[in-house]
Every structure is written in C-alpha cells, then in structure tokens.
Scaffold this motif. Structure first.
Motif, PDB file in Angstrom:
ATOM      1  N   LYS A 244       0.834  -1.204   0.000  1.00  0.00           N
ATOM      2  CA  LYS A 244       0.000   0.000   0.000  1.00  0.00           C
ATOM      3  C   LYS A 244       0.867   1.252   0.000  1.00  0.00           C
ATOM      4  N   ARG A 245       0.465   2.188  -0.849  1.00  0.00           N
ATOM      5  CA  ARG A 245       1.191   3.460  -0.937  1.00  0.00           C
ATOM      6  C   ARG A 245       0.277   4.590  -0.504  1.00  0.00           C
ATOM      7  N   ASP A 246       0.911   5.659  -0.037  1.00  0.00           N
ATOM      8  CA  ASP A 246       0.144   6.873   0.235  1.00  0.00           C
ATOM      9  C   ASP A 246       0.791   8.014  -0.534  1.00  0.00           C
ATOM     10  N   GLY A 247       0.234   9.176  -0.418  1.00  0.00           N
ATOM     11  CA  GLY A 247       0.754  10.313  -1.170  1.00  0.00           C
ATOM     12  C   GLY A 247       2.187  10.654  -0.835  1.00  0.00           C
ATOM     13  N   ALA A 248       2.613  10.352   0.386  1.00  0.00           N
ATOM     14  CA  ALA A 248       3.968  10.675   0.809  1.00  0.00           C
ATOM     15  C   ALA A 248       4.991   9.683   0.270  1.00  0.00           C
ATOM     16  N   GLU A 269       8.963  10.698  -7.386  1.00  0.00           N
ATOM     17  CA  GLU A 269       9.311  11.521  -6.220  1.00  0.00           C
ATOM     18  C   GLU A 269       8.616  12.874  -6.297  1.00  0.00           C
ATOM     19  N   ARG A 270       8.535  13.441  -7.502  1.00  0.00           N
ATOM     20  CA  ARG A 270       7.836  14.724  -7.665  1.00  0.00           C
ATOM     21  C   ARG A 270       6.339  14.570  -7.408  1.00  0.00           C
ATOM     22  N   LEU A 271       5.777  13.444  -7.866  1.00  0.00           N
ATOM     23  CA  LEU A 271       4.358  13.193  -7.616  1.00  0.00           C
ATOM     24  C   LEU A 271       4.076  13.105  -6.121  1.00  0.00           C
TER      25      LEU A 271
END
Length: 279
Positions: A244-248, A269-271
């Motif tokens: 699972k990924r989050d915005g950070a 990384e920019r996203l």
C-alpha cells in the motif's frame, strides 16, 4: 505442424494464428512489440512445441548480413601460406559458416531466430532479401551454391527502433505483440509464479498497470520486469498490505525492478512531493 503454445509460454490466439500462418506460407514471421514482451522467447517455445532444433542469430549494430551466410578468413589463409601450411590448398578451410548456412544444411527442419533485426544498419534487411526468399546463396570463394535442404521456420524480432524496408516487409508475415491485458498477465504470472496469493497478485498488478499509465514515463515497465518484481516480493515475503502506498510515498516497494532510469524515479518523487503539498 501446428503451434498451440506451451505450458511455459502463454500465447494469445492471434499470436498462434500468426505463427501457423507464417509456417503455412513458408514466409519469415516478423514479430514486433515492446522490449520484454516475449518476442525472443516465442521462437524458443515454437522450437520446443514443434520438436525442432533451434539456431539463434543475435543481431548487433555492427552485424553484417554476410555474416549470416559465411565469412572468409583471408588473413588466416595468407598467414598459413607464409608458413607453408598445406591447408591453404583448400579454400573451404577458411570459410566460417553463418547461421543461415547452418540452417540450410541441417538434416531436419529447424527454427531460425534472427533477433532484434532493427539494431543493424538499415541495409541489413535488404541484403538478406534474396537469401530468405529463394532459400539459397552463392559462395564466391568456392563457386558452390548452398540451397536449403528443408525450408527453416524463420522468426525475426524487432523492437521498432527503426523502420524496416518495404521490400523486406512484403516478404514477411507480420505480427505485433500487444502488451498483455490484466487477465493475460495473470496467466503469464501463474506460469512463472504458480500459486501466488490472489490478494498480493491483484494489488501488485494494479500498481504495475497504474505505473505503466503514469504520464511522462520515459520507459514503461515490461512483462519481464513485473515478473522480476513479483519474484522479489515473494522472496521478501511481502503481503498486499505491505504494498500500500500513500501520497507521501509514491514509489512502489522494490521499485528498482520496475523503474530503470533516474528520470522515472524522479517523476514519482515529484508526484509524492506534489501530493504532500496538497494536504
């Protein structure tokens, strides 16, 4: 003699039709598609499925068409003549047979792979037109003509790095391997990683296709790369929850298996940075 795929290779119906059509027409099968979509492996699986020996000619930027026929080592012959070697009386001692010659003189039918033809000079395909069409060529040094005993099944791959000449294309049966959809990819994964947990596979493939669809990617990850990634996930005993990924953290776990240049890593990384700024 029909190709119906193998247990180790998931062939779509249109790919099977293309292989069998090329065999029936006795024309080379030209296979294009993204790198990593199984073009080279197709030839090996056709060889295995039909029970035929295989010859592989891997093309480089410096490869010349003549090398596929034969090479005459005049330097060695000159050196041997200076040393008084009696072998110089027979010029055939200094001719090295290429892959086409080997395929032509084989006792039984073979599968001949000409891999990544688009890497060579633009004249390379044209230089093979007559040989692939007539299945014969002349050896000037010995005066003999080499004719195919059995017409080989020729499979030619291209990554579309450059356009191929029209005259060459006319002599081939063409097939483009589309990138697998989710369902086909599941079948491919099952071949390589049987018994993988459904939840992990669903989460991983969902992420994989999201990455492929990300705008601005310089190199989209391929089938071979997702298989490597899944192998690493299994080796690390990661679960669907771990992915699972989050915005950070926009980068996927073990992303080095999927993203193969710094521009694409920086893109994610920019996203992540932009997502944090919107909180």
């Amino acid at each position: 003699m029909k190709f119906n795929g193998t247990d180790a290779y998931v062939a779509t119906d249109d790919l099977k039709v293309a292989v069998n059509a090329a065999v029936a027409l006795e024309r080379p099968l030209l296979v294009k598609g993204e790198p990593g979509t199984g073009k080279t492996e197709l030839a090996r699986q056709v060889s295995a499925a039909l029970g035929l020996p295989m010859l592989e000619w891997h093309i480089k930027s410096t490869t010349k068409a003549q090398q596929g026929l034969y090479e005459y080592d005049a330097v060695s012959r000159l050196r041997d003549s200076q040393l008084g070697d009696p072998r110089v009386q027979d010029v055939s001692n200094y001719i090295r047979k290429g892959k086409l010659w080997q395929a032509f003189e084989a006792e039984s039918r073979v599968v001949l792979l000409i891999d990544e033809i688009d890497k060579a000079d633009i004249e390379f395909p044209n230089d093979l037109l007559q040989e692939l069409d007539k299945m014969e060529f002349h050896v000037y040094e010995t005066g003999e003509t080499i004719r195919a005993r059995q017409r080989p099944i020729v499979i030619i791959t291209s990554n579309n790095e450059k356009e191929l000449p029209d005259a060459f294309l006319r002599r081939c049966f063409f097939h483009y391997i589309r990138f697998p959809d989710m369902e086909t990819m599941r079948k491919i994964v099952e071949v390589h990683h049987p018994g993988i947990k459904e939840q992990l596979l669903t989460t991983a493939l969902t992420q994989f296709y999201e990455i492929r669809e990300t705008g601005g990617l310089k190199k989209k990850p391929s089938t071979s790369e997702v298989l490597d990634w899944l192998k690493l996930l299994l080796a690390e005993d990661l679960s669907a929850e771990d992915l699972k990924r989050d915005g950070a953290n926009a980068l996927p776990r073990l992303h080095g298996a999927l993203l193969k240049n710094e521009q694409d890593v920086h893109l994610f990384e920019r996203l992540a940075f932009m997502a944090r700024g919107q909180r």
